[in-house]
Design a protein around this motif. Structure first.
Motif, PDB file in Angstrom:
ATOM      1  N   SER A  63     -13.783  -4.053 -71.570  1.00 57.21           N
ATOM      2  CA  SER A  63     -12.914  -4.096 -72.743  1.00 57.21           C
ATOM      3  C   SER A  63     -11.528  -4.609 -72.381  1.00 57.21           C
ATOM      4  N   PHE A  64     -10.996  -4.164 -71.262  1.00 57.89           N
ATOM      5  CA  PHE A  64      -9.662  -4.543 -70.795  1.00 57.89           C
ATOM      6  C   PHE A  64      -9.573  -6.044 -70.542  1.00 57.89           C
ATOM      7  N   THR A  65     -10.696  -6.636 -70.126  1.00 54.75           N
ATOM      8  CA  THR A  65     -10.710  -8.075 -69.849  1.00 54.75           C
ATOM      9  C   THR A  65     -10.397  -8.883 -71.101  1.00 54.75           C
ATOM     10  N   GLU A  66     -10.801  -8.390 -72.258  1.00 47.79           N
ATOM     11  CA  GLU A  66     -10.451  -9.076 -73.504  1.00 47.79           C
ATOM     12  C   GLU A  66      -8.937  -9.170 -73.658  1.00 47.79           C
ATOM     13  N   LEU A  67      -8.241  -8.091 -73.375  1.00 52.65           N
ATOM     14  CA  LEU A  67      -6.789  -8.078 -73.482  1.00 52.65           C
ATOM     15  C   LEU A  67      -6.148  -8.990 -72.446  1.00 52.65           C
ATOM     16  N   THR A  68      -6.660  -8.950 -71.219  1.00 51.45           N
ATOM     17  CA  THR A  68      -6.067  -9.734 -70.132  1.00 51.45           C
ATOM     18  C   THR A  68      -6.185 -11.227 -70.386  1.00 51.45           C
ATOM     19  N   THR A  69      -7.327 -11.676 -70.916  1.00 51.07           N
ATOM     20  CA  THR A  69      -7.506 -13.105 -71.166  1.00 51.07           C
ATOM     21  C   THR A  69      -6.770 -13.554 -72.423  1.00 51.07           C
ATOM     22  N   ALA A  70      -6.642 -12.668 -73.408  1.00 42.04           N
ATOM     23  CA  ALA A  70      -5.935 -13.032 -74.636  1.00 42.04           C
ATOM     24  C   ALA A  70      -4.419 -13.021 -74.431  1.00 42.04           C
ATOM     25  N   ILE A  71      -3.933 -12.120 -73.558  1.00 43.90           N
ATOM     26  CA  ILE A  71      -2.498 -11.980 -73.304  1.00 43.90           C
ATOM     27  C   ILE A  71      -2.282 -11.951 -71.790  1.00 43.90           C
ATOM     28  N   PRO A  72      -2.384 -13.105 -71.110  1.00 43.52           N
ATOM     29  CA  PRO A  72      -2.241 -13.142 -69.638  1.00 43.52           C
ATOM     30  C   PRO A  72      -0.784 -13.005 -69.226  1.00 43.52           C
ATOM     31  N   HIS A  73      -0.334 -11.785 -69.118  1.00 44.33           N
ATOM     32  CA  HIS A  73       1.087 -11.473 -68.949  1.00 44.33           C
ATOM     33  C   HIS A  73       1.275 -10.606 -67.711  1.00 44.33           C
ATOM     34  N   ALA A  74       2.383 -10.823 -66.975  1.00 43.61           N
ATOM     35  CA  ALA A  74       2.646 -10.050 -65.763  1.00 43.61           C
ATOM     36  C   ALA A  74       2.800  -8.565 -66.051  1.00 43.61           C
ATOM     37  N   GLY A  75       3.132  -8.209 -67.303  1.00 45.59           N
ATOM     38  CA  GLY A  75       3.271  -6.795 -67.656  1.00 45.59           C
ATOM     39  C   GLY A  75       1.960  -6.092 -67.853  1.00 45.59           C
ATOM     40  N   GLY A  76       0.872  -6.841 -67.980  1.00 42.15           N
ATOM     41  CA  GLY A  76      -0.430  -6.225 -68.158  1.00 42.15           C
ATOM     42  C   GLY A  76      -0.443  -5.256 -69.329  1.00 42.15           C
ATOM     43  N   PRO A  77      -0.773  -3.976 -69.091  1.00 42.77           N
ATOM     44  CA  PRO A  77      -0.881  -2.994 -70.179  1.00 42.77           C
ATOM     45  C   PRO A  77       0.387  -2.870 -71.027  1.00 42.77           C
ATOM     46  N   PHE A  78       1.552  -3.029 -70.399  1.00 44.55           N
ATOM     47  CA  PHE A  78       2.804  -3.003 -71.154  1.00 44.55           C
ATOM     48  C   PHE A  78       2.798  -4.073 -72.240  1.00 44.55           C
ATOM     49  N   ALA A  79       2.359  -5.268 -71.880  1.00 49.49           N
ATOM     50  CA  ALA A  79       2.356  -6.381 -72.834  1.00 49.49           C
ATOM     51  C   ALA A  79       1.373  -6.143 -73.968  1.00 49.49           C
ATOM     52  N   TYR A  80       0.205  -5.580 -73.655  1.00 49.32           N
ATOM     53  CA  TYR A  80      -0.809  -5.367 -74.683  1.00 49.32           C
ATOM     54  C   TYR A  80      -0.324  -4.336 -75.711  1.00 49.32           C
ATOM     55  N   SER A  81       0.261  -3.229 -75.211  1.00 47.36           N
ATOM     56  CA  SER A  81       0.735  -2.193 -76.122  1.00 47.36           C
ATOM     57  C   SER A  81       1.967  -2.652 -76.895  1.00 47.36           C
ATOM     58  N   TYR A  82       2.809  -3.455 -76.268  1.00 46.05           N
ATOM     59  CA  TYR A  82       3.972  -4.008 -76.966  1.00 46.05           C
ATOM     60  C   TYR A  82       3.498  -4.881 -78.117  1.00 46.05           C
ATOM     61  N   ARG A  83       2.518  -5.713 -77.849  1.00 48.10           N
ATOM     62  CA  ARG A  83       2.007  -6.609 -78.883  1.00 48.10           C
ATOM     63  C   ARG A  83       1.357  -5.820 -80.026  1.00 48.10           C
ATOM     64  N   ALA A  84       0.689  -4.722 -79.689  1.00 39.82           N
ATOM     65  CA  ALA A  84      -0.034  -3.948 -80.697  1.00 39.82           C
ATOM     66  C   ALA A  84       0.855  -2.968 -81.451  1.00 39.82           C
ATOM     67  N   PHE A  85       1.765  -2.302 -80.735  1.00 39.11           N
ATOM     68  CA  PHE A  85       2.497  -1.183 -81.333  1.00 39.11           C
ATOM     69  C   PHE A  85       4.002  -1.383 -81.391  1.00 39.11           C
ATOM     70  N   GLY A  86       4.505  -2.477 -80.833  1.00 38.66           N
ATOM     71  CA  GLY A  86       5.937  -2.700 -80.831  1.00 38.66           C
ATOM     72  C   GLY A  86       6.621  -2.133 -79.613  1.00 38.66           C
TER      73      GLY A  86
END
Length: 469
Positions: A63-86
């Motif tokens: 599941s995490f791979t979906e996030l990593t390929t859609a948002i390839p960011h050095a922040g990793g989980p930080f970037a995904y949650s920022y994009r989703a929740f602000g």
């Protein structure tokens, strides 16, 4: 802004590099730490715990791979949650990831120091641990390609050594040894055995902890939409095979109770089969250091990218986003994490939690950060599926929503049981969170002045990208 302060990383890593980082981040967990789970759950109970946690990690990584390929960011989980929740969601995930990756290296460094002290008794373990920080921070500063190539090399050696261990122990393996007293130290299953299964969760997590750190190298990976899925899936399958193979073979070598409270279960298990004078044993003791080095080196790469990404986005002081113009490595972030780790090393006997020295609780603290981050990441996956259905997803989580649902529910169960069995450590974790949140609330100007970031600019509540400096 001068070139020395630029915050752009260089794409130079291959899929093989990324696989090496993913496995290398974790592989020290196959060498030590996990056997403490036998003390609380027995071999059979801990086998159940490991199956549960392996299911969590396998579904999580797919599941995490979906996030990593859609948002390839050095922040990793930080970037995904920022994009989703602000902004606040980004803070929570970023804080949790930072705790995971900053607290794990001192424990591994001290294990390296203790190992070297056994071989060289005159060597101070703490000074050896500090020396490990200096050497591997320097290697990370030298360049990401150099660092990742070294990581790949040392990881392959560590894997070969685990395979050698299984092969040497196999002729003396007995399933009767593994199952003897296999439920929390008794022959029969009881209510206490079930409690032990849950109490052993942190030690099963240690088998896989930090594999998600490879996401923080996605911004430096060539063609991440193709290489990340292959690297991640191959990485988790590699680790699952090694975890179960190592645990079962060690437990079947003899009286596993002799291995349940020590930091070197593999050499001691091998000793039961081949004796103390065997060349195989000496090779395992020496090359076993590679597993510690691979994880230590890889986690330095992970924490530095997390600090860099948080600073670039305005969640930490801007100076921590400094990137060297020649090597394109985040020097300030590498050094900052090292300062915290070295301070933890020298605080070992000065800070006591629940009657244990600081480093005895570091692994648990790191796991708390990891579990919170896993929960935030899966929540972000579900949220982004609804809020951004047209987001380019080169890899989509299979069996959605079942796989991310399994990962989320098992992570919540793991968090609840860990809080129950480690209440004081969790209180310290919450205290650190409050301090971090206070800094976050008092420094909005840092985020207002942060440079624009296309991958974060669509976060909820943001009509326009952040203003550039």
């Amino acid at each position: 802004m001068s070139d020395h302060h630029t915050s752009e990383l260089k794409r130079s890593l291959s899929g093989l590099h990324l696989w090496g980082i993913a496995v290398g981040l974790v592989i020290s967990g196959e060498y030590f730490g996990w056997s403490y789970g036998w003390s609380t759950a027995g071999t059979l109970g801990f086998l159940l715990t490991t199956i549960l946690i392996a299911a969590m990690y396998t579904t999580f990584i797919f599941s995490f791979t979906e996030l990593t390929t859609a948002i390839p960011h050095a922040g990793g989980p930080f970037a995904y949650s920022y994009r989703a929740f602000g902004s606040f969601g980004g803070f929570v995930a970023g804080f949790a990831t930072l705790v995971e990756f900053v607290f794990a290296p001192p424990a591994i460094a001290l294990a390296i120091g203790a190992y070297l002290n056994v071989q060289f008794p005159a060597l101070d373990p703490k000074l050896a641990a500090v020396g490990a920080y200096v050497v591997f921070m320097g290697l990370n500063i030298a360049g990401v390609t150099i660092a990742a190539t070294f990581e790949l090399f040392i990881t392959v050696l560590a894997i070969i050594e685990l395979l050698v261990f299984m092969g040497v122990v196999a002729p003396g393996f007995s399933w009767d040894h593994f199952t003897a007293f296999g439920w929390s130290g008794s022959a029969d299953f009881s209510t206490g055995s079930l409690s032990g299964v849950f109490a052993a969760i942190p030690f099963a997590i240690w088998f896989f902890l930090a594999i998600e750190g490879a996401a923080m190298a996605a911004e430096e990976t060539k063609n991440p939409s193709k290489t990340v899925p292959i690297a991640y899936i191959a990485g988790i399958l590699t680790l699952v095979v090694l975890a179960f193979g190592t645990m079962v073979m060690a437990g079947g070598a003899g009286d596993w109770r002799q291995l349940s409270d020590i930091n070197d279960p593999l050499p001691q298990a091998m000793k039961m089969i081949v004796g103390e004078q065997s060349g195989w044993l000496h090779m395992l003791v020496w090359i076993g250091l590679f597993g510690l080095i691979a994880s230590f080196h890889g986690i330095i790469m992970g924490y530095s990218r997390q600090i860099f990404a948080l600073a670039r986005a305005g969640f930490l002081p801007r100076g921590l986003a400094r990137v060297n113009s020649r090597t394109k490595t985040p020097i300030a972030a590498i050094l900052a994490g090292g300062v915290v780790g070295i301070a933890a090393i020298f605080s070992d006997n000065l800070i006591v939690i629940a009657g244990q020295p600081l480093t005895a609780n570091i692994v648990t603290m790191s796991v708390f950060g990891a579990i919170v981050m896993y929960i935030m990441s899966m929540a972000a996956l579900f949220t982004l599926r609804r809020s951004e259905p047209t987001l380019d997803r080169p890899f989509r989580a299979p069996f959605y929503p079942v796989f991310p649902g399994i990962a989320l529910v098992t992570a919540l169960i793991a968090l609840g049981t860990m809080i129950y069995f480690n209440l004081l450590v969790f209180a310290v974790f919450c205290g650190l969170f409050i301090l971090g949140f206070a800094f976050y609330r008092l420094t909005p100007v840092l985020r207002e002045q942060a440079e624009g970031d296309e991958l974060l600019s669509m976060a909820p509540g943001m009509d326009t990208p952040p203003a550039a400096e």
